[in-house]
Motif scaffolding. Structure first.
Motif, PDB file in Angstrom:
ATOM      1  N   THR A  15     -29.042 -12.175  20.770  1.00 14.55           N
ATOM      2  CA  THR A  15     -29.916 -12.884  19.832  1.00 14.55           C
ATOM      3  C   THR A  15     -29.785 -14.388  20.034  1.00 14.55           C
ATOM      4  OG1 THR A  15     -29.704 -11.061  18.267  1.00 14.55           O
ATOM      5  CG2 THR A  15     -30.504 -13.151  17.394  1.00 14.55           C
ATOM      6  N   ARG A  16     -28.566 -14.874  20.224  1.00  9.29           N
ATOM      7  CA  ARG A  16     -28.356 -16.301  20.453  1.00  9.29           C
ATOM      8  C   ARG A  16     -29.023 -16.745  21.764  1.00  9.29           C
ATOM      9  NH1 ARG A  16     -25.291 -20.602  18.433  1.00  9.29           N
ATOM     10  NH2 ARG A  16     -25.787 -19.486  16.509  1.00  9.29           N
ATOM     11  N   ASN A  17     -28.999 -15.886  22.768  1.00  9.22           N
ATOM     12  CA  ASN A  17     -29.635 -16.244  24.039  1.00  9.22           C
ATOM     13  C   ASN A  17     -31.138 -16.454  23.882  1.00  9.22           C
ATOM     14  OD1 ASN A  17     -27.196 -16.173  25.399  1.00  9.22           O
ATOM     15  ND2 ASN A  17     -27.487 -14.103  26.181  1.00  9.22           N
ATOM     16  N   ILE A  18     -31.787 -15.644  23.033  1.00 14.61           N
ATOM     17  CA  ILE A  18     -33.219 -15.842  22.786  1.00 14.61           C
ATOM     18  C   ILE A  18     -33.432 -17.167  22.064  1.00 14.61           C
ATOM     19  CG2 ILE A  18     -35.269 -14.973  21.602  1.00 14.61           C
ATOM     20  CD1 ILE A  18     -34.138 -12.151  21.993  1.00 14.61           C
ATOM     21  N   ALA A  19     -32.579 -17.474  21.089  1.00 16.54           N
ATOM     22  CA  ALA A  19     -32.687 -18.763  20.388  1.00 16.54           C
ATOM     23  C   ALA A  19     -32.568 -19.907  21.381  1.00 16.54           C
ATOM     24  CB  ALA A  19     -31.600 -18.870  19.315  1.00 16.54           C
ATOM     25  N   THR A  20     -31.599 -19.815  22.275  1.00 22.40           N
ATOM     26  CA  THR A  20     -31.382 -20.863  23.281  1.00 22.40           C
ATOM     27  C   THR A  20     -32.597 -21.003  24.200  1.00 22.40           C
ATOM     28  OG1 THR A  20     -28.996 -20.513  23.152  1.00 22.40           O
ATOM     29  CG2 THR A  20     -29.810 -21.636  25.110  1.00 22.40           C
ATOM     30  N   ASP A  21     -33.225 -19.880  24.541  1.00 27.06           N
ATOM     31  CA  ASP A  21     -34.449 -19.943  25.363  1.00 27.06           C
ATOM     32  C   ASP A  21     -35.540 -20.736  24.667  1.00 27.06           C
ATOM     33  OD1 ASP A  21     -33.239 -18.430  27.368  1.00 27.06           O
ATOM     34  OD2 ASP A  21     -34.243 -16.551  26.788  1.00 27.06           O
ATOM     35  N   TYR A  22     -35.749 -20.482  23.375  1.00 31.69           N
ATOM     36  CA  TYR A  22     -36.760 -21.241  22.637  1.00 31.69           C
ATOM     37  C   TYR A  22     -36.385 -22.707  22.520  1.00 31.69           C
ATOM     38  CZ  TYR A  22     -39.895 -17.489  21.259  1.00 31.69           C
ATOM     39  OH  TYR A  22     -40.828 -16.484  21.266  1.00 31.69           O
ATOM     40  N   ILE A  23     -35.122 -22.978  22.305  1.00 33.51           N
ATOM     41  CA  ILE A  23     -34.682 -24.370  22.198  1.00 33.51           C
ATOM     42  C   ILE A  23     -34.964 -25.110  23.499  1.00 33.51           C
ATOM     43  CG2 ILE A  23     -32.646 -25.850  21.949  1.00 33.51           C
ATOM     44  CD1 ILE A  23     -31.577 -23.601  19.988  1.00 33.51           C
ATOM     45  N   LYS A  24     -34.720 -24.473  24.628  1.00 32.85           N
ATOM     46  CA  LYS A  24     -35.011 -25.091  25.933  1.00 32.85           C
ATOM     47  C   LYS A  24     -36.504 -25.363  26.071  1.00 32.85           C
ATOM     48  CE  LYS A  24     -31.039 -23.249  28.381  1.00 32.85           C
ATOM     49  NZ  LYS A  24     -30.557 -22.199  29.282  1.00 32.85           N
ATOM     50  N   LYS A  25     -37.329 -24.443  25.580  1.00 29.91           N
ATOM     51  CA  LYS A  25     -38.780 -24.637  25.649  1.00 29.91           C
ATOM     52  C   LYS A  25     -39.227 -25.839  24.808  1.00 29.91           C
ATOM     53  CE  LYS A  25     -40.275 -19.912  26.567  1.00 29.91           C
ATOM     54  NZ  LYS A  25     -41.492 -19.929  27.363  1.00 29.91           N
TER      55      LYS A  25
END
Length: 165
Positions: A15-25
């Motif tokens: 779940t944190r990895n998906i959050a990090t993906d959005y943050i990078k975007k």
């Protein structure tokens, strides 16, 4: 509960990895911008990220008796705190991201020291979630809570003109 702390830990990390993906975007966008939709003011990505760190600190680290990550600004992102309070008193973007990652690292490391029986124990903050005070229910709630806010990050990305994952 019959749950495995290892499986829940993996879900928490995913779940944190998906959050990090959005943050990078969101890099290069105004992460402090709060959008209004149908007359409702939404929280910014900045506030959501700080709030996710605050929640993980409480729901995982403090509830499970983990070590203090020493992130001083978390108090500005708790329940009942406003977006404006975080903007006025919160950290820089760099400090926010550093703390966001630090809290997660401390939480993951602490959970890796525990066994499945820990999930049956009452959490140390006396939180009741899902009609239970167990650490297992608390960890499951944390995963759901963060996943919900990942969805909010997805909407914020769309409002910034960024396509979904």
């Amino acid at each position: 509960m019959g749950q495995s702390i290892s499986t829940l830990r993996d879900m928490m990390n995913a779940t944190r990895n998906i959050a990090t993906d959005y943050i990078k975007k969101l890099e290069g966008k105004d992460v402090r911008q709060s959008f209004e939709v149908n007359g409702v003011q939404l929280n910014s990505a900045y506030w959501l990220i700080g709030h996710m760190a605050w929640a993980q600190n409480n729901l995982i680290i403090r509830s499970f008796g983990g070590p203090n990550p020493e992130v001083k600004w978390l108090k500005h992102f708790g329940m009942g705190k406003t977006h404006q309070e975080a903007l006025d008193n919160g950290p820089s973007w760099e400090e926010l991201m550093e703390g966001f990652h630090k809290v997660h690292e401390v939480a993951m490391n602490h959970l890796s020291t525990l066994n499945d029986d820990t999930l049956e124990e009452d959490n140390l903050l006396n939180w009741e979630v899902m009609h239970s005070k167990s650490k297992g229910a608390t960890l499951t709630h944390h995963i759901r809570h963060e996943g919900m806010h990942v969805g909010h990050l997805g909407w914020i990305a769309k409002l910034h003109g960024i396509p979904g994952i």
